[in-house]
Motif scaffolding. Structure first.
Motif, PDB file in Angstrom:
ATOM      1  N   ALA A 194       0.840  -1.202   0.308  1.00 51.57           N
ATOM      2  CA  ALA A 194       0.177   0.064  -0.231  1.00 51.57           C
ATOM      3  C   ALA A 194       1.360   1.182   0.208  1.00 51.57           C
ATOM      4  N   MET A 195       2.490   1.084   0.887  1.00 51.57           N
ATOM      5  CA  MET A 195       2.727   2.428   0.830  1.00 51.57           C
ATOM      6  C   MET A 195       3.865   2.624  -0.814  1.00 51.57           C
ATOM      7  N   THR A 196       4.279   1.192  -1.188  1.00 46.72           N
ATOM      8  CA  THR A 196       5.004   1.588  -2.373  1.00 46.72           C
ATOM      9  C   THR A 196       4.319   2.125  -3.882  1.00 46.72           C
ATOM     10  N   THR A 197       5.264   2.822  -4.082  1.00 42.65           N
ATOM     11  CA  THR A 197       4.653   4.149  -5.321  1.00 42.65           C
ATOM     12  C   THR A 197       4.860   3.012  -6.894  1.00 42.65           C
ATOM     13  N   ASN A 198       3.991   2.747  -7.597  1.00 46.68           N
ATOM     14  CA  ASN A 198       4.106   2.606  -8.431  1.00 46.68           C
ATOM     15  C   ASN A 198       3.601   3.051  -9.869  1.00 46.68           C
ATOM     16  N   GLU A 199       3.858   3.904 -10.007  1.00 48.78           N
ATOM     17  CA  GLU A 199       3.971   5.046 -11.205  1.00 48.78           C
ATOM     18  C   GLU A 199       4.656   4.406 -12.149  1.00 48.78           C
ATOM     19  N   SER A 200       4.431   3.965 -13.569  1.00 52.76           N
ATOM     20  CA  SER A 200       5.018   3.692 -14.290  1.00 52.76           C
ATOM     21  C   SER A 200       4.492   4.249 -15.857  1.00 52.76           C
ATOM     22  N   PHE A 201       5.445   3.827 -17.343  1.00 54.07           N
ATOM     23  CA  PHE A 201       4.298   4.003 -17.880  1.00 54.07           C
ATOM     24  C   PHE A 201       5.405   3.243 -19.699  1.00 54.07           C
ATOM     25  N   PHE A 202       5.457   2.992 -20.490  1.00 52.06           N
ATOM     26  CA  PHE A 202       5.493   3.033 -21.473  1.00 52.06           C
ATOM     27  C   PHE A 202       6.732   3.757 -21.853  1.00 52.06           C
ATOM     28  N   PHE A 203       7.951   3.638 -22.687  1.00 50.98           N
ATOM     29  CA  PHE A 203       8.902   4.039 -22.833  1.00 50.98           C
ATOM     30  C   PHE A 203       9.293   6.004 -21.858  1.00 50.98           C
ATOM     31  N   ARG A 204       9.385   5.574 -20.952  1.00 53.74           N
ATOM     32  CA  ARG A 204       8.766   6.384 -19.513  1.00 53.74           C
ATOM     33  C   ARG A 204      10.765   6.945 -19.695  1.00 53.74           C
ATOM     34  N   ASP A 205      10.645   8.504 -20.057  1.00 57.43           N
ATOM     35  CA  ASP A 205      11.811   8.969 -20.447  1.00 57.43           C
ATOM     36  C   ASP A 205      12.384   8.829 -21.190  1.00 57.43           C
ATOM     37  N   LYS A 206      11.994   8.094 -21.923  1.00 56.60           N
ATOM     38  CA  LYS A 206      12.564   8.447 -23.583  1.00 56.60           C
ATOM     39  C   LYS A 206      14.170   7.662 -23.775  1.00 56.60           C
ATOM     40  N   THR A 207      15.503   9.006 -23.023  1.00 54.50           N
ATOM     41  CA  THR A 207      16.183   8.433 -22.973  1.00 54.50           C
ATOM     42  C   THR A 207      17.276   7.280 -22.761  1.00 54.50           C
ATOM     43  N   PRO A 208      16.097   6.796 -21.576  1.00 55.52           N
ATOM     44  CA  PRO A 208      16.980   5.545 -21.510  1.00 55.52           C
ATOM     45  C   PRO A 208      16.844   4.063 -22.873  1.00 55.52           C
ATOM     46  N   PHE A 209      15.375   4.493 -23.086  1.00 51.24           N
ATOM     47  CA  PHE A 209      15.966   3.921 -24.093  1.00 51.24           C
ATOM     48  C   PHE A 209      16.152   3.972 -25.434  1.00 51.24           C
ATOM     49  N   ASP A 210      16.357   5.398 -25.691  1.00 54.17           N
ATOM     50  CA  ASP A 210      17.085   5.843 -27.005  1.00 54.17           C
ATOM     51  C   ASP A 210      19.297   5.395 -26.883  1.00 54.17           C
ATOM     52  N   HIS A 211      18.602   5.365 -25.248  1.00 50.81           N
ATOM     53  CA  HIS A 211      20.632   4.978 -25.021  1.00 50.81           C
ATOM     54  C   HIS A 211      20.177   3.462 -25.365  1.00 50.81           C
ATOM     55  N   LEU A 212      19.175   2.034 -25.505  1.00 52.20           N
ATOM     56  CA  LEU A 212      19.242   0.957 -25.777  1.00 52.20           C
ATOM     57  C   LEU A 212      19.392   0.479 -26.638  1.00 52.20           C
ATOM     58  N   LYS A 213      18.426   1.337 -27.862  1.00 54.59           N
ATOM     59  CA  LYS A 213      18.602   1.187 -29.163  1.00 54.59           C
ATOM     60  C   LYS A 213      19.657   1.721 -29.765  1.00 54.59           C
ATOM     61  N   ASP A 214      20.727   2.618 -29.208  1.00 48.89           N
ATOM     62  CA  ASP A 214      21.647   3.448 -29.715  1.00 48.89           C
ATOM     63  C   ASP A 214      22.938   3.037 -29.580  1.00 48.89           C
ATOM     64  N   VAL A 215      23.049   2.204 -28.126  1.00 48.69           N
ATOM     65  CA  VAL A 215      24.240   2.231 -27.194  1.00 48.69           C
ATOM     66  C   VAL A 215      24.135   0.898 -27.227  1.00 48.69           C
ATOM     67  N   MET A 216      23.358   0.371 -26.006  1.00 49.55           N
ATOM     68  CA  MET A 216      23.685  -0.956 -25.330  1.00 49.55           C
ATOM     69  C   MET A 216      23.337  -1.892 -26.752  1.00 49.55           C
ATOM     70  N   LEU A 217      22.195  -2.626 -27.122  1.00 50.81           N
ATOM     71  CA  LEU A 217      21.579  -3.210 -28.023  1.00 50.81           C
ATOM     72  C   LEU A 217      22.815  -3.434 -29.109  1.00 50.81           C
ATOM     73  N   PRO A 218      23.312  -2.427 -29.761  1.00 53.14           N
ATOM     74  CA  PRO A 218      24.411  -2.556 -30.511  1.00 53.14           C
ATOM     75  C   PRO A 218      25.783  -3.447 -29.924  1.00 53.14           C
ATOM     76  N   ALA A 219      26.111  -2.684 -29.042  1.00 50.90           N
ATOM     77  CA  ALA A 219      27.513  -2.713 -28.116  1.00 50.90           C
ATOM     78  C   ALA A 219      26.998  -4.731 -27.890  1.00 50.90           C
ATOM     79  N   MET A 220      25.719  -5.360 -27.499  1.00 50.44           N
ATOM     80  CA  MET A 220      25.460  -6.042 -27.591  1.00 50.44           C
ATOM     81  C   MET A 220      25.621  -7.154 -28.913  1.00 50.44           C
ATOM     82  N   LEU A 221      25.290  -6.565 -29.630  1.00 50.73           N
ATOM     83  CA  LEU A 221      25.170  -7.984 -30.596  1.00 50.73           C
ATOM     84  C   LEU A 221      26.752  -7.873 -31.251  1.00 50.73           C
ATOM     85  N   GLU A 222      27.244  -7.484 -30.700  1.00 48.57           N
ATOM     86  CA  GLU A 222      28.951  -7.175 -31.066  1.00 48.57           C
ATOM     87  C   GLU A 222      29.499  -8.356 -30.461  1.00 48.57           C
ATOM     88  N   LYS A 223      29.546  -7.480 -29.215  1.00 48.66           N
ATOM     89  CA  LYS A 223      30.046  -7.884 -27.594  1.00 48.66           C
ATOM     90  C   LYS A 223      29.493  -9.530 -27.621  1.00 48.66           C
TER      91      LYS A 223
END
Length: 293
Positions: free
Chosen positions: A67-96
């Motif tokens: 009851a006291m836990t905040t459960n705020e969430s929405f899709f692609f929240r803040d956008k920037t982390p998902f830009d990092h995911l597709k521009d940096v993290m996933l390309p690196a993982m495909l290579e590594k």
């Protein structure tokens, strides 16, 4: 609620969940816990506290924490982390990970599931490039209620309008009356587990990418330090940690360091200078349109 009762609840919640409540949060506590007390047949917060002192009342204790836990969430929240995911993290993982062809991703404090499902959509958009790869997405949360909602993958019109591009909605969701249900193919990409970040989570194994966003802000400094240091033992040496916009590792741990010009993105210390962003001429992942609210 008396000062002594409020102090008990503050200590109880900190021990149970890491949640730190300031003095001005007394009204919030009362408004959220009175319904819990009434549901349990108790007429007051004082009677609820009396039950919480009994170590046998584990179910009630869990309900209070939820009851006291905040459960705020929405899709692609803040956008920037998902830009990092597709521009940096996933390309690196495909290579590594070209030899192992396996990527493990952990979403801590995943709430009702929008973040893990957003990640799953990013991966789906890669299409044939991930053919034959084993992808594991683990979503964890302290609350059984929100995990049940996440597993169901059903969202209101309001929820799908918060950050979800219309192309994604039409591609990956089916409308059922007043709600939208996410596709079974995306549901199958995510595993759900109940987890308290204060507990030992080493049994989850190691991960290439960890999203731990917008939860550390509710902890005091010693708890932040402890959680970050334990996460550091679970991130692969060439992996990534993603924090929320208001969170940082600075002044808390030397186990991670930031990537230049990549807000909220961290990697194990000593690795930030590695050339793990896409190399010159490496195609970035196709953008999928839209932006988070």
């Amino acid at each position: 609620m008396t000062p002594a009762e409020f102090d008990f609840l503050r200590q109880f919640l900190k021990i149970r969940s890491g949640l730190v409540l300031s003095n001005e949060k007394q009204y919030l506590v009362e408004s959220r816990l009175l319904p819990v007390a009434r549901k349990a047949g108790l007429a007051s917060i004082a009677l609820l506290i009396g039950k919480l002192r009994d170590p046998r009342e584990q179910k009630l204790a869990d309900e209070v924490v939820e009851a006291m836990t905040t459960n705020e969430s929405f899709f692609f929240r803040d956008k920037t982390p998902f830009d990092h995911l597709k521009d940096v993290m996933l390309p690196a993982m495909l290579e590594k990970r070209a030899t192992q062809r396996k990527i493990r991703i952990w979403c801590a404090a995943a709430s009702t599931g929008q973040e893990p499902y957003s990640i799953a959509m990013c991966l789906k958009e890669m299409g044939a490039r991930l053919s034959g790869w084993r992808i594991e997405i683990i979503g964890t949360d302290i609350s059984n209620d929100v995990l049940d909602r996440a597993k169901a993958g059903t969202y209101s019109q309001f929820e799908v309008q918060r950050g979800l591009p219309i192309q994604m909605l039409l591609k990956y969701f089916t409308q059922r009356g007043d709600t939208w249900e996410i596709s079974s193919s995306l549901k199958q990409m995510v595993q759900w587990r109940k987890l308290n970040l204060l507990d030992n989570f080493s049994t989850l194994g190691t991960f290439d990418i960890v999203f731990c966003r917008n939860v550390l802000i509710y902890f005091d400094q010693p708890t932040k330090v402890d959680v970050l240091n334990r996460i550091s033992k679970m991130v692969t040496p060439d992996g990534y940690l993603v924090l929320g916009a208001a969170e940082t590792v600075v002044g808390l741990t030397d186990a991670f360091q930031s990537l230049p010009d990549r807000r909220g993105l961290y990697m194990p210390a000593g690795k930030a200078g590695d050339k793990r962003a896409p190399l010159a001429g490496t195609p970035r992942l196709a953008a999928f349109g839209g932006s988070a609210a």
